[in-house]
Design a protein around this motif. Structure first.
Motif, PDB file in Angstrom:
ATOM      1  N   LYS A 137      27.228   6.422  -8.652  1.00 52.32           N
ATOM      2  CA  LYS A 137      28.374   6.782  -9.005  1.00 52.32           C
ATOM      3  C   LYS A 137      28.302   8.455  -9.165  1.00 52.32           C
ATOM      4  CE  LYS A 137      29.763   2.773 -10.708  1.00 52.32           C
ATOM      5  NZ  LYS A 137      31.277   2.134 -10.329  1.00 52.32           N
ATOM      6  N   LEU A 138      29.403   8.936  -8.610  1.00 53.10           N
ATOM      7  CA  LEU A 138      29.511  10.508  -8.438  1.00 53.10           C
ATOM      8  C   LEU A 138      30.703  11.050  -9.364  1.00 53.10           C
ATOM      9  CD1 LEU A 138      28.852  11.040  -4.602  1.00 53.10           C
ATOM     10  CD2 LEU A 138      26.861  10.785  -6.601  1.00 53.10           C
ATOM     11  N   LYS A 139      30.465  12.277  -9.948  1.00 50.32           N
ATOM     12  CA  LYS A 139      31.660  12.580 -10.654  1.00 50.32           C
ATOM     13  C   LYS A 139      32.624  13.624  -9.719  1.00 50.32           C
ATOM     14  CE  LYS A 139      29.250  13.153 -15.146  1.00 50.32           C
ATOM     15  NZ  LYS A 139      28.784  13.925 -15.935  1.00 50.32           N
ATOM     16  N   ASP A 140      31.862  14.212  -8.709  1.00 53.81           N
ATOM     17  CA  ASP A 140      32.605  15.184  -7.652  1.00 53.81           C
ATOM     18  C   ASP A 140      31.870  15.240  -6.470  1.00 53.81           C
ATOM     19  OD1 ASP A 140      30.763  17.263  -8.064  1.00 53.81           O
ATOM     20  OD2 ASP A 140      31.781  17.592  -9.858  1.00 53.81           O
ATOM     21  N   VAL A 141      32.484  16.060  -5.670  1.00 53.03           N
ATOM     22  CA  VAL A 141      31.642  16.012  -4.243  1.00 53.03           C
ATOM     23  C   VAL A 141      30.311  16.681  -4.273  1.00 53.03           C
ATOM     24  CG1 VAL A 141      34.064  16.217  -2.992  1.00 53.03           C
ATOM     25  CG2 VAL A 141      32.815  18.242  -3.584  1.00 53.03           C
ATOM     26  N   ARG A 142      30.019  17.397  -5.069  1.00 47.28           N
ATOM     27  CA  ARG A 142      28.696  18.063  -5.220  1.00 47.28           C
ATOM     28  C   ARG A 142      27.878  17.630  -6.157  1.00 47.28           C
ATOM     29  NH1 ARG A 142      29.009  22.692  -2.116  1.00 47.28           N
ATOM     30  NH2 ARG A 142      31.099  23.500  -1.567  1.00 47.28           N
ATOM     31  N   ASP A 143      28.080  16.189  -6.844  1.00 46.05           N
ATOM     32  CA  ASP A 143      27.317  15.633  -7.696  1.00 46.05           C
ATOM     33  C   ASP A 143      26.200  14.769  -7.208  1.00 46.05           C
ATOM     34  OD1 ASP A 143      26.531  14.754 -10.247  1.00 46.05           O
ATOM     35  OD2 ASP A 143      27.741  12.867 -10.261  1.00 46.05           O
ATOM     36  N   GLN A 144      25.060  14.859  -7.863  1.00 43.76           N
ATOM     37  CA  GLN A 144      23.900  14.099  -7.464  1.00 43.76           C
ATOM     38  C   GLN A 144      23.331  14.536  -6.050  1.00 43.76           C
ATOM     39  OE1 GLN A 144      23.448   9.771  -8.296  1.00 43.76           O
ATOM     40  NE2 GLN A 144      24.847   9.946 -10.031  1.00 43.76           N
ATOM     41  N   ALA A 145      23.154  15.884  -6.087  1.00 41.65           N
ATOM     42  CA  ALA A 145      22.504  16.377  -4.783  1.00 41.65           C
ATOM     43  C   ALA A 145      21.349  15.684  -4.265  1.00 41.65           C
ATOM     44  CB  ALA A 145      22.285  17.729  -4.791  1.00 41.65           C
ATOM     45  N   ASP A 146      20.260  15.107  -5.178  1.00 40.32           N
ATOM     46  CA  ASP A 146      19.137  14.462  -4.951  1.00 40.32           C
ATOM     47  C   ASP A 146      19.521  13.017  -4.086  1.00 40.32           C
ATOM     48  OD1 ASP A 146      17.793  16.566  -5.792  1.00 40.32           O
ATOM     49  OD2 ASP A 146      17.277  15.447  -7.885  1.00 40.32           O
ATOM     50  N   ALA A 147      20.557  12.456  -4.465  1.00 47.14           N
ATOM     51  CA  ALA A 147      20.910  11.245  -3.974  1.00 47.14           C
ATOM     52  C   ALA A 147      21.540  11.347  -2.566  1.00 47.14           C
ATOM     53  CB  ALA A 147      21.801  10.434  -4.906  1.00 47.14           C
ATOM     54  N   ILE A 148      22.164  12.423  -2.520  1.00 46.68           N
ATOM     55  CA  ILE A 148      22.917  12.642  -0.947  1.00 46.68           C
ATOM     56  C   ILE A 148      21.813  13.385  -0.132  1.00 46.68           C
ATOM     57  CG2 ILE A 148      24.917  14.011   0.125  1.00 46.68           C
ATOM     58  CD1 ILE A 148      25.489  11.731  -1.875  1.00 46.68           C
ATOM     59  N   ALA A 149      20.785  13.836  -0.473  1.00 44.63           N
ATOM     60  CA  ALA A 149      19.862  14.680   0.295  1.00 44.63           C
ATOM     61  C   ALA A 149      19.333  13.804   1.327  1.00 44.63           C
ATOM     62  CB  ALA A 149      18.830  15.217  -0.542  1.00 44.63           C
ATOM     63  N   PRO A 150      18.844  12.449   1.260  1.00 46.70           N
ATOM     64  CA  PRO A 150      18.319  11.711   2.262  1.00 46.70           C
ATOM     65  C   PRO A 150      19.508  11.311   3.290  1.00 46.70           C
ATOM     66  CG  PRO A 150      17.604  10.966   0.145  1.00 46.70           C
ATOM     67  CD  PRO A 150      18.771  12.106  -0.093  1.00 46.70           C
ATOM     68  N   LEU A 151      20.539  11.089   2.842  1.00 42.01           N
ATOM     69  CA  LEU A 151      21.734  10.715   3.811  1.00 42.01           C
ATOM     70  C   LEU A 151      22.127  12.118   4.566  1.00 42.01           C
ATOM     71  CD1 LEU A 151      24.117   9.159   1.375  1.00 42.01           C
ATOM     72  CD2 LEU A 151      22.616   8.083   3.108  1.00 42.01           C
ATOM     73  N   ARG A 152      21.972  13.299   4.100  1.00 42.41           N
ATOM     74  CA  ARG A 152      22.105  14.468   4.802  1.00 42.41           C
ATOM     75  C   ARG A 152      21.261  14.391   6.029  1.00 42.41           C
ATOM     76  NH1 ARG A 152      24.453  18.910   3.651  1.00 42.41           N
ATOM     77  NH2 ARG A 152      22.861  20.258   3.909  1.00 42.41           N
ATOM     78  N   GLU A 153      19.900  14.465   5.671  1.00 37.37           N
ATOM     79  CA  GLU A 153      18.809  14.452   6.516  1.00 37.37           C
ATOM     80  C   GLU A 153      19.022  13.318   7.708  1.00 37.37           C
ATOM     81  OE1 GLU A 153      15.513  15.645   8.207  1.00 37.37           O
ATOM     82  OE2 GLU A 153      16.327  16.831   6.687  1.00 37.37           O
TER      83      GLU A 153
END
Length: 280
Positions: A137-153
């Motif tokens: 669950k995210l509040k905004d586009v920059r929320d939970q950077a740790d959860a998004i980091a593996p996807l970015r990689e």
């Protein structure tokens, strides 16, 4: 989220195609715009009628509000402008309620709330992204950077397809625009075709829409990958879009939506068409 033919739903047949803006105190006939190609929310069948979850729900809402409703197909990327220009009265097209859109149009209470997710070919290197099978669950586009980091990689150097002018486009640009190539499409179906044949590496879309997409034979090589992403990032949910001046029409539909939620109509229709309960 295109669809050029005006289609009338049989159960909602009306005597006019595009009536003018109705009197603020005498709503009898309402024209509702849908894309007609965002299955299974709304799609155009072989006879030219718009069918799906939203058309079925619209029939119930209009009956409750004592309104004669006409459905027309409208290109997604011009819907809000056309609404404010008076070309129709209501948008019903899995339209997420967001602060940006609320600056220019009004919304009813939400009738659905759904997550979004990546899709990729089952035999690709992106078929099992980190977090697959989980929900965040995210509040905004920059929320939970740790959860998004593996996807970015995982997305470094890849091409991600999105439908333009959607809430999902902003999320993808904000989180992946600096590591991946982002390709925009006028319709989700055009994006799905490129994804299925390997012209792009991944797509990002509403999870319920993708479930319907996977059922088509030409897309049976596609599947979810990565976590389902929900929460306030997509707004309060999906609601009907109306002009800010039409507060009385909003009140009619608000009452009808609340009744359809309370009596289980939203649950029943969403499970029929979307395979999940999207009751907000």
């Amino acid at each position: 989220m295109s669809f050029k033919k005006i289609a009338l739903a049989g159960a909602l047949a009306a005597v006019v195609l595009v009536p003018g803006v109705a009197s603020a105190k005498d709503w009898k006939k309402v024209t509702v715009a849908l894309e007609g190609g965002y299955a299974p929310w709304n799609l155009t069948d072989a006879s030219g009628q718009i069918v799906g979850f939203e058309p079925d729900l619209l029939k119930v809402l209009c009956e409750h509000a004592d309104l004669e409703c006409t459905m027309i197909s409208q290109d997604w990327d011009g819907m809000i402008t056309a609404l404010n220009a008076g070309k129709f009265d209501v948008i019903m097209d899995a339209l997420s309620i967001t602060p940006e859109r609320q600056k220019v149009i009004d919304f009813t209470v939400p009738y659905a709330a759904t997550p979004a997710v990546f899709a990729a070919p089952k035999d690709s290197g992106l078929a099992d992204l980190p977090g697959t099978g989980t929900v965040i669950k995210l509040k905004d586009v920059r929320d939970q950077a740790d959860a998004i980091a593996p996807l970015r990689e995982a997305m470094k150097g890849k091409t991600i397809g999105i439908q333009s002018s959607t809430v999902y486009a902003n999320f993808v640009y904000e989180n992946f625009g600096d590591v991946a190539t982002i390709k925009e499409y006028k319709t989700a179906a055009e994006r799905d075709l490129d994804l299925s044949v390997g012209r792009i590496d991944a797509g990002f879309e509403d999870a319920t829409y993708l479930l319907g997409t996977f059922e088509a034979s030409e897309n049976n090589n596609l599947a979810f990958t990565g976590p389902e992403i929900g929460g306030q990032i997509w707004g309060e949910g999906e609601g009907l879009g109306l002009r800010k001046s039409d507060t009385d029409l909003k009140a009619k539909f608000d009452e009808a939506i609340k009744a359809a939620i309370a009596d289980g109509t939203v649950k029943t229709l969403s499970e029929k068409w979307l395979k999940v309960d999207v009751t907000p």
